[in-house]
Design a protein around this motif. Sequence first.
Motif, PDB file in Angstrom:
ATOM      1  N   LYS A  35       0.832  -1.203   0.000  1.00 21.22           N
ATOM      2  CA  LYS A  35       0.000   0.000   0.000  1.00 21.22           C
ATOM      3  C   LYS A  35       0.865   1.251   0.000  1.00 21.22           C
ATOM      4  CE  LYS A  35      -2.497  -0.776   3.603  1.00 21.22           C
ATOM      5  NZ  LYS A  35      -3.485  -0.753   4.674  1.00 21.22           N
ATOM      6  N   ALA A  36       1.935   1.250   0.790  1.00 18.63           N
ATOM      7  CA  ALA A  36       2.833   2.408   0.837  1.00 18.63           C
ATOM      8  C   ALA A  36       3.515   2.626  -0.506  1.00 18.63           C
ATOM      9  CB  ALA A  36       3.871   2.222   1.946  1.00 18.63           C
ATOM     10  N   THR A  37       3.889   1.549  -1.173  1.00 16.02           N
ATOM     11  CA  THR A  37       4.507   1.660  -2.498  1.00 16.02           C
ATOM     12  C   THR A  37       3.525   2.281  -3.487  1.00 16.02           C
ATOM     13  OG1 THR A  37       5.934  -0.244  -2.085  1.00 16.02           O
ATOM     14  CG2 THR A  37       5.583   0.364  -4.382  1.00 16.02           C
ATOM     15  N   LEU A  38       2.301   1.812  -3.486  1.00 15.09           N
ATOM     16  CA  LEU A  38       1.284   2.378  -4.381  1.00 15.09           C
ATOM     17  C   LEU A  38       1.045   3.852  -4.080  1.00 15.09           C
ATOM     18  CD1 LEU A  38      -1.331  -0.521  -4.536  1.00 15.09           C
ATOM     19  CD2 LEU A  38       0.209   0.221  -6.357  1.00 15.09           C
ATOM     20  N   ALA A  39       1.031   4.219  -2.822  1.00 17.00           N
ATOM     21  CA  ALA A  39       0.788   5.610  -2.430  1.00 17.00           C
ATOM     22  C   ALA A  39       1.904   6.538  -2.900  1.00 17.00           C
ATOM     23  CB  ALA A  39       0.622   5.702  -0.920  1.00 17.00           C
ATOM     24  N   ARG A  40       3.118   6.037  -3.015  1.00 24.08           N
ATOM     25  CA  ARG A  40       4.252   6.861  -3.439  1.00 24.08           C
ATOM     26  C   ARG A  40       4.356   7.014  -4.946  1.00 24.08           C
ATOM     27  NH1 ARG A  40       9.726   5.379  -1.036  1.00 24.08           N
ATOM     28  NH2 ARG A  40      10.160   7.393  -1.942  1.00 24.08           N
ATOM     29  N   MET A  41       3.618   6.211  -5.693  1.00 19.88           N
ATOM     30  CA  MET A  41       3.694   6.261  -7.161  1.00 19.88           C
ATOM     31  C   MET A  41       3.014   7.515  -7.692  1.00 19.88           C
ATOM     32  SD  MET A  41       2.788   2.420  -8.328  1.00 19.88           S
ATOM     33  CE  MET A  41       3.905   1.079  -8.052  1.00 19.88           C
ATOM     34  N   ASP A  42       3.584   8.083  -8.761  1.00 18.48           N
ATOM     35  CA  ASP A  42       2.920   9.168  -9.476  1.00 18.48           C
ATOM     36  C   ASP A  42       1.763   8.615 -10.299  1.00 18.48           C
ATOM     37  OD1 ASP A  42       4.672  11.269  -8.663  1.00 18.48           O
ATOM     38  OD2 ASP A  42       6.136  10.588 -10.142  1.00 18.48           O
ATOM     39  N   VAL A  58      -5.553   4.728  -1.893  1.00 12.73           N
ATOM     40  CA  VAL A  58      -4.433   5.485  -1.310  1.00 12.73           C
ATOM     41  C   VAL A  58      -4.140   6.759  -2.101  1.00 12.73           C
ATOM     42  CG1 VAL A  58      -3.410   3.461  -0.195  1.00 12.73           C
ATOM     43  CG2 VAL A  58      -2.636   4.128  -2.496  1.00 12.73           C
ATOM     44  N   GLY A  59      -4.975   7.088  -3.110  1.00 17.91           N
ATOM     45  CA  GLY A  59      -4.865   8.355  -3.814  1.00 17.91           C
ATOM     46  C   GLY A  59      -3.915   8.413  -4.992  1.00 17.91           C
ATOM     47  N   THR A  60      -3.515   7.267  -5.515  1.00 16.35           N
ATOM     48  CA  THR A  60      -2.599   7.216  -6.646  1.00 16.35           C
ATOM     49  C   THR A  60      -3.349   7.496  -7.954  1.00 16.35           C
ATOM     50  OG1 THR A  60      -1.248   5.603  -5.493  1.00 16.35           O
ATOM     51  CG2 THR A  60      -0.949   5.719  -7.866  1.00 16.35           C
ATOM     52  N   ASN A  61      -2.716   8.211  -8.872  1.00 16.52           N
ATOM     53  CA  ASN A  61      -3.268   8.406 -10.211  1.00 16.52           C
ATOM     54  C   ASN A  61      -3.248   7.059 -10.933  1.00 16.52           C
ATOM     55  OD1 ASN A  61      -3.535  11.283 -10.044  1.00 16.52           O
ATOM     56  ND2 ASN A  61      -1.317  11.394 -10.279  1.00 16.52           N
ATOM     57  N   ASP A  79     -11.351  10.244  -7.240  1.00 14.01           N
ATOM     58  CA  ASP A  79     -11.579  11.529  -7.891  1.00 14.01           C
ATOM     59  C   ASP A  79     -11.418  11.336  -9.399  1.00 14.01           C
ATOM     60  OD1 ASP A  79     -10.952  14.082  -9.139  1.00 14.01           O
ATOM     61  OD2 ASP A  79     -10.633  14.871  -7.126  1.00 14.01           O
ATOM     62  N   GLU A  80     -12.347  11.846 -10.199  1.00 16.28           N
ATOM     63  CA  GLU A  80     -12.283  11.652 -11.655  1.00 16.28           C
ATOM     64  C   GLU A  80     -11.024  12.258 -12.271  1.00 16.28           C
ATOM     65  OE1 GLU A  80     -14.914  15.322 -13.455  1.00 16.28           O
ATOM     66  OE2 GLU A  80     -15.987  13.564 -12.723  1.00 16.28           O
ATOM     67  N   ASN A  81     -10.395  13.206 -11.595  1.00 18.68           N
ATOM     68  CA  ASN A  81      -9.146  13.800 -12.088  1.00 18.68           C
ATOM     69  C   ASN A  81      -7.944  12.901 -11.845  1.00 18.68           C
ATOM     70  OD1 ASN A  81     -10.435  16.187 -12.960  1.00 18.68           O
ATOM     71  ND2 ASN A  81     -10.377  16.967 -10.865  1.00 18.68           N
ATOM     72  N   LYS A  82      -8.121  11.813 -11.108  1.00 14.93           N
ATOM     73  CA  LYS A  82      -7.033  10.888 -10.797  1.00 14.93           C
ATOM     74  C   LYS A  82      -7.134   9.590 -11.594  1.00 14.93           C
ATOM     75  CE  LYS A  82      -5.335  11.465  -6.380  1.00 14.93           C
ATOM     76  NZ  LYS A  82      -4.136  11.846  -6.953  1.00 14.93           N
ATOM     77  N   LEU A  83      -8.091   9.529 -12.524  1.00 13.39           N
ATOM     78  CA  LEU A  83      -8.359   8.282 -13.229  1.00 13.39           C
ATOM     79  C   LEU A  83      -8.587   8.521 -14.710  1.00 13.39           C
ATOM     80  CD1 LEU A  83      -9.132   5.206 -13.133  1.00 13.39           C
ATOM     81  CD2 LEU A  83     -11.479   5.973 -12.720  1.00 13.39           C
ATOM     82  N   LYS A  84      -7.947   7.708 -15.519  1.00 16.33           N
ATOM     83  CA  LYS A  84      -8.207   7.664 -16.959  1.00 16.33           C
ATOM     84  C   LYS A  84      -8.486   6.208 -17.307  1.00 16.33           C
ATOM     85  CE  LYS A  84      -8.287   8.919 -21.276  1.00 16.33           C
ATOM     86  NZ  LYS A  84      -9.476   9.496 -21.824  1.00 16.33           N
ATOM     87  N   ILE A  85      -9.616   5.961 -17.921  1.00 16.80           N
ATOM     88  CA  ILE A  85     -10.010   4.602 -18.296  1.00 16.80           C
ATOM     89  C   ILE A  85      -9.851   4.424 -19.797  1.00 16.80           C
ATOM     90  CG2 ILE A  85     -11.961   3.005 -18.486  1.00 16.80           C
ATOM     91  CD1 ILE A  85     -12.982   4.194 -15.831  1.00 16.80           C
TER      92      ILE A  85
END
Length: 116
Positions: A35-42, A58-61, A79-85
């Motif tokens: 989880k911490a690794t995922l949280a640190r990813m851009d 964890v808020g990762t894009n 948040d829709e600004n953090k996701l591209k499908i």
Amino acid sequence: MDLMPEEKELGLSIIEASGNAVSLITPPPDFERYKATLARMDLLIVPNTGPMHIAAAVGTNIVSLFSIHNPKDCAPFTDENKLKILRAEDCQHPEYGLAAISAENVFHASKVFLPA
């Protein structure tokens, strides 16, 4: 890359091919570390899987790749600004599944989340 110990050789070949632009993590699996690794990813580029949902939590894009399943039913709650499908069904050959989504499309979708 966060890989399982048995995937280390594949990871080393990817590092070599990238000119050492990629880092490899191979300690024993640990959910809190994951989880911490995922949280640190851009950015996480991922198919419709559990890690996609953890990254969202964890808020990762995320650039998420879908085939067959409707993102309206199972996209991550974020948040829709953090996701591209990206959907295979929107590509020229949807019958190829996730392989229908080109690396170029993934790259263009990813650029919005990466530093200039």
